[in-house]
Write an enzyme that holds these catalytic residues in place. Sequence first.
Site, PDB file in Angstrom:
ATOM      1  N   THR A  46     118.223 -26.109 -45.508  1.00 33.39           N
ATOM      2  CA  THR A  46     118.665 -25.736 -46.844  1.00 33.39           C
ATOM      3  C   THR A  46     119.433 -26.876 -47.495  1.00 33.39           C
ATOM      4  O   THR A  46     119.453 -27.003 -48.722  1.00 33.39           O
ATOM      5  CB  THR A  46     119.543 -24.471 -46.784  1.00 33.39           C
ATOM      6  OG1 THR A  46     118.801 -23.427 -46.149  1.00 33.39           O
ATOM      7  CG2 THR A  46     119.964 -24.007 -48.158  1.00 33.39           C
ATOM      8  N   TYR A 131     115.389 -26.139 -32.798  1.00 31.78           N
ATOM      9  CA  TYR A 131     114.709 -25.423 -33.874  1.00 31.78           C
ATOM     10  C   TYR A 131     113.216 -25.371 -33.576  1.00 31.78           C
ATOM     11  O   TYR A 131     112.543 -26.400 -33.578  1.00 31.78           O
ATOM     12  CB  TYR A 131     114.960 -26.128 -35.205  1.00 31.78           C
ATOM     13  CG  TYR A 131     114.762 -25.266 -36.442  1.00 31.78           C
ATOM     14  CD1 TYR A 131     114.210 -23.993 -36.383  1.00 31.78           C
ATOM     15  CD2 TYR A 131     115.149 -25.747 -37.691  1.00 31.78           C
ATOM     16  CE1 TYR A 131     114.050 -23.223 -37.521  1.00 31.78           C
ATOM     17  CE2 TYR A 131     114.999 -24.982 -38.839  1.00 31.78           C
ATOM     18  CZ  TYR A 131     114.444 -23.727 -38.751  1.00 31.78           C
ATOM     19  OH  TYR A 131     114.283 -22.962 -39.881  1.00 31.78           O
ATOM     20  N   LYS A 156     116.577 -21.624 -32.206  1.00 32.66           N
ATOM     21  CA  LYS A 156     116.394 -21.006 -33.517  1.00 32.66           C
ATOM     22  C   LYS A 156     114.899 -20.903 -33.778  1.00 32.66           C
ATOM     23  O   LYS A 156     114.179 -21.904 -33.724  1.00 32.66           O
ATOM     24  CB  LYS A 156     117.071 -21.847 -34.596  1.00 32.66           C
ATOM     25  CG  LYS A 156     116.945 -21.264 -36.000  1.00 32.66           C
ATOM     26  CD  LYS A 156     117.639 -22.142 -37.025  1.00 32.66           C
ATOM     27  CE  LYS A 156     117.493 -21.557 -38.422  1.00 32.66           C
ATOM     28  NZ  LYS A 156     118.102 -22.414 -39.459  1.00 32.66           N
TER      29      LYS A 156
END
Length: 290
Positions: A46, A131, A156
């Site tokens: 983000t 991730y 994640k």
Amino acid sequence: MNLSGVLFFPVTPFDADGALAEQVLAEHIRQGMAHGPGGVFVACGTGEFSALSEAEHARAVRVAAEVVGGRVPVFAGAGGPIGAALNQARAARAAGADGLLLMPPYLTQGPGSGFAAYVAAVAAELPVIVYQRGAVVLAPDAVVELAGVPGVIGLKDGLGDIDRMQRTVLAVREKHPDFLFFNGLPTAELTMPAYRGIGVDLYSSAVFAFAPEIAVAYLKGDERLLTEFYAPLVRLRDKVPGYPVALVKAGVRLRGLDVGAVRPPLVDVAEDHLAELDALIRSGLTLAAS
């Protein structure tokens, strides 16, 4: 490491000349901290991780660590080529970060042992959450192996394969019960009922960056928000590639903080979509307050 509640992924503000706006970033994080996030993940997806220079990345992490002041853990994005990932990790450690969200390596793919070596090298600098997204698709036994690497504390998931994740959670927790799992899908709140069903309670909230009141209301159990706010937001998000980030930045601007534009290859939100986002935020805030 204690991570709980809503996890805050701030955007990275840029000024009118396109440079990193450090004071705006500090204010953005201060505003988010007022709503009690369980952790701050700066310069991650983000936060336009892939668009930041190493110097900008280091400065953004330092700002976040200074503003947070040890109240919750601060994680920084890291990844790409091994040299860049190590530079980011070392700079993040020097800036006061508590850990790293490790993005997939750049383009080159090797066998599982090669990826494990990549992760281990970065985890030697700071604790790492791996991730799983893009080219990184891990079998349950591969995650069990990674969970045994010193410094690797979590996974994640950005794939959304619930069957794979259930098998992974069961396999890992049998040997590493303290290993952390996160729902890392865009607009994660919409899929949290499914993830909670397989034992994954942590998630990254993009909405917290621009409407923390809505994110906190959902965390407290307001399921109305799923149909009346999050589902329409996902439909809007899916209209243009890159909107999972651009919409968040636009939302922060709509709430009164000028965080600037996104960097290429992302594009800013179109005017008609911006009006739709504004209406969604207003209705979501009304619902969260009721």
